[in-house]
Write an enzyme that holds these catalytic residues in place. Structure first.
Site, PDB file in Angstrom:
ATOM      1  N   ASN A 111       4.790   7.406   6.895  1.00  0.00           N
ATOM      2  CA  ASN A 111       4.412   8.472   5.973  1.00  0.00           C
ATOM      3  C   ASN A 111       4.108   9.729   6.780  1.00  0.00           C
ATOM      4  OD1 ASN A 111       4.516   6.878   3.577  1.00  0.00           O
ATOM      5  ND2 ASN A 111       2.541   5.970   4.117  1.00  0.00           N
ATOM      6  N   HIS A 168       1.886   6.333  12.806  1.00  0.00           N
ATOM      7  CA  HIS A 168       1.933   4.872  12.705  1.00  0.00           C
ATOM      8  C   HIS A 168       3.110   4.423  11.863  1.00  0.00           C
ATOM      9  CE1 HIS A 168      -0.623   6.442   9.454  1.00  0.00           C
ATOM     10  NE2 HIS A 168      -0.161   5.456   8.706  1.00  0.00           N
ATOM     11  N   LEU A 169       3.548   3.234  12.183  1.00  0.00           N
ATOM     12  CA  LEU A 169       4.597   2.537  11.450  1.00  0.00           C
ATOM     13  C   LEU A 169       3.910   1.456  10.634  1.00  0.00           C
ATOM     14  CD1 LEU A 169       7.475   3.290  12.578  1.00  0.00           C
ATOM     15  CD2 LEU A 169       7.532   1.027  13.590  1.00  0.00           C
ATOM     16  N   HIS A 170       4.253   1.370   9.348  1.00  0.00           N
ATOM     17  CA  HIS A 170       3.819   0.221   8.545  1.00  0.00           C
ATOM     18  C   HIS A 170       4.926  -0.823   8.627  1.00  0.00           C
ATOM     19  CE1 HIS A 170       0.673   2.308   5.955  1.00  0.00           C
ATOM     20  NE2 HIS A 170       1.340   3.362   6.392  1.00  0.00           N
ATOM     21  N   GLY A 190       1.930  10.884   1.294  1.00  0.00           N
ATOM     22  CA  GLY A 190       0.630  10.231   1.163  1.00  0.00           C
ATOM     23  C   GLY A 190       0.013   9.802   2.481  1.00  0.00           C
ATOM     24  N   GLN A 191       0.362  10.494   3.575  1.00  0.00           N
ATOM     25  CA  GLN A 191      -0.249  10.130   4.869  1.00  0.00           C
ATOM     26  C   GLN A 191      -1.763  10.323   4.797  1.00  0.00           C
ATOM     27  OE1 GLN A 191       1.248  12.204   8.358  1.00  0.00           O
ATOM     28  NE2 GLN A 191       0.063  10.920   9.760  1.00  0.00           N
ATOM     29  N   ASP A 217      -3.338  -4.261   8.582  1.00  0.00           N
ATOM     30  CA  ASP A 217      -3.866  -3.207   7.706  1.00  0.00           C
ATOM     31  C   ASP A 217      -5.075  -3.752   6.944  1.00  0.00           C
ATOM     32  OD1 ASP A 217      -2.453  -0.426   6.355  1.00  0.00           O
ATOM     33  OD2 ASP A 217      -4.079  -1.409   5.247  1.00  0.00           O
TER      34      ASP A 217
HETATM   35  P1  5GP Z   1      -0.983   6.132   5.724  1.00  0.00           P
HETATM   36  O1  5GP Z   1      -1.187   6.377   4.264  1.00  0.00           O
HETATM   37  O2  5GP Z   1      -1.700   7.142   6.572  1.00  0.00           O
HETATM   38  O3  5GP Z   1       0.454   5.958   6.079  1.00  0.00           O
HETATM   39  O4  5GP Z   1      -1.631   4.706   5.990  1.00  0.00           O
HETATM   40  C1  5GP Z   1      -2.838   4.474   6.599  1.00  0.00           C
HETATM   41  C2  5GP Z   1      -3.071   2.975   6.541  1.00  0.00           C
HETATM   42  O5  5GP Z   1      -4.107   2.650   7.428  1.00  0.00           O
HETATM   43  C3  5GP Z   1      -3.478   2.470   5.151  1.00  0.00           C
HETATM   44  O6  5GP Z   1      -2.586   1.455   4.753  1.00  0.00           O
HETATM   45  C4  5GP Z   1      -4.899   1.947   5.355  1.00  0.00           C
HETATM   46  O7  5GP Z   1      -5.168   0.789   4.600  1.00  0.00           O
HETATM   47  C5  5GP Z   1      -4.938   1.674   6.843  1.00  0.00           C
HETATM   48  N1  5GP Z   1      -6.245   1.873   7.428  1.00  0.00           N
HETATM   49  C6  5GP Z   1      -7.024   3.001   7.343  1.00  0.00           C
HETATM   50  N2  5GP Z   1      -8.161   2.855   8.029  1.00  0.00           N
HETATM   51  C7  5GP Z   1      -8.118   1.615   8.592  1.00  0.00           C
HETATM   52  C8  5GP Z   1      -9.014   0.882   9.422  1.00  0.00           C
HETATM   53  O8  5GP Z   1     -10.093   1.339   9.793  1.00  0.00           O
HETATM   54  N3  5GP Z   1      -8.633  -0.371   9.789  1.00  0.00           N
HETATM   55  C9  5GP Z   1      -7.438  -0.916   9.407  1.00  0.00           C
HETATM   56  N4  5GP Z   1      -7.162  -2.158   9.819  1.00  0.00           N
HETATM   57  N5  5GP Z   1      -6.564  -0.251   8.623  1.00  0.00           N
HETATM   58  C10 5GP Z   1      -6.894   0.992   8.214  1.00  0.00           C
END
Ligand code: 5GP
Ligand code: ZN
Length: 116
Positions: free
Chosen positions: A89, A102-104, A95-96, A32
């Site tokens: 999310n 995606h999985l964090h 907060g997506q 991330d």
């Molecule tokens: P969400 O809030 O949609 O679950 O999380 C999106 C995640 O993607 C966030 O933690 C953000 O930091 C990460 N992210 C967004 N754009 C990019 C990118 O261009 N490169 C990388 N490596 N991470 C990203």
């Protein structure tokens, strides 16, 4: 299937740089860019699916491969024993921000429960 404007699809196509840590069985994982823990990996399918609500019956292999990738990456990242958290999310209240499922994978520190 990829979506031209999607940032995660662009990472898959190597149009946008990312530190890729895993590529197997239609699954890609990368660090991330704004890590919330010492280990913070984003795990995605090569197939563009906006959110978990859009998973269909035919995506069962994809869903399983996401989970299997998570456990392999947790081991590879050294957090299998110490522990880790997987987060998905979905939509506004969660907060997506990126609409490519995606999985964090978060690890390397202690997390609180309930989450914020
Ligand atoms: P969400 O809030 O949609 O679950 O999380 C999106 C995640 O993607 C966030 O933690 C953000 O930091 C990460 N992210 C967004 N754009 C990019 C990118 O261009 N490169 C990388 N490596 N991470 C990203
Ligand atoms: Zn996408």
């Amino acid at each position: 299937m990829t979506s031209g404007a999607c940032i995660f699809c662009r990472i898959i196509k190597k149009e946008v740089p990312a530190r890729i840590v895993f590529e197997e069985d239609g699954i890609v994982a990368f660090e991330d860019m704004n890590p919330q823990a010492p280990v913070h990996i984003i795990i995605i399918s090569e197939k563009h699916i906006e959110k978990i609500s859009d998973l269909a019956g035919g995506d069962s292999d994809l869903a399983a491969n996401l989970m299997l990738a998570a456990k392999k990456i947790a081991k590879k990242s050294g957090v299998e024993e110490s522990g880790y958290r997987l987060v998905i999310n979905c939509n506004r209240d969660a907060g997506q921000q990126v609409f490519h499922l995606h999985l964090h994978l978060l690890g390397g520190r202690k997390f609180t429960w309930p989450p914020g």
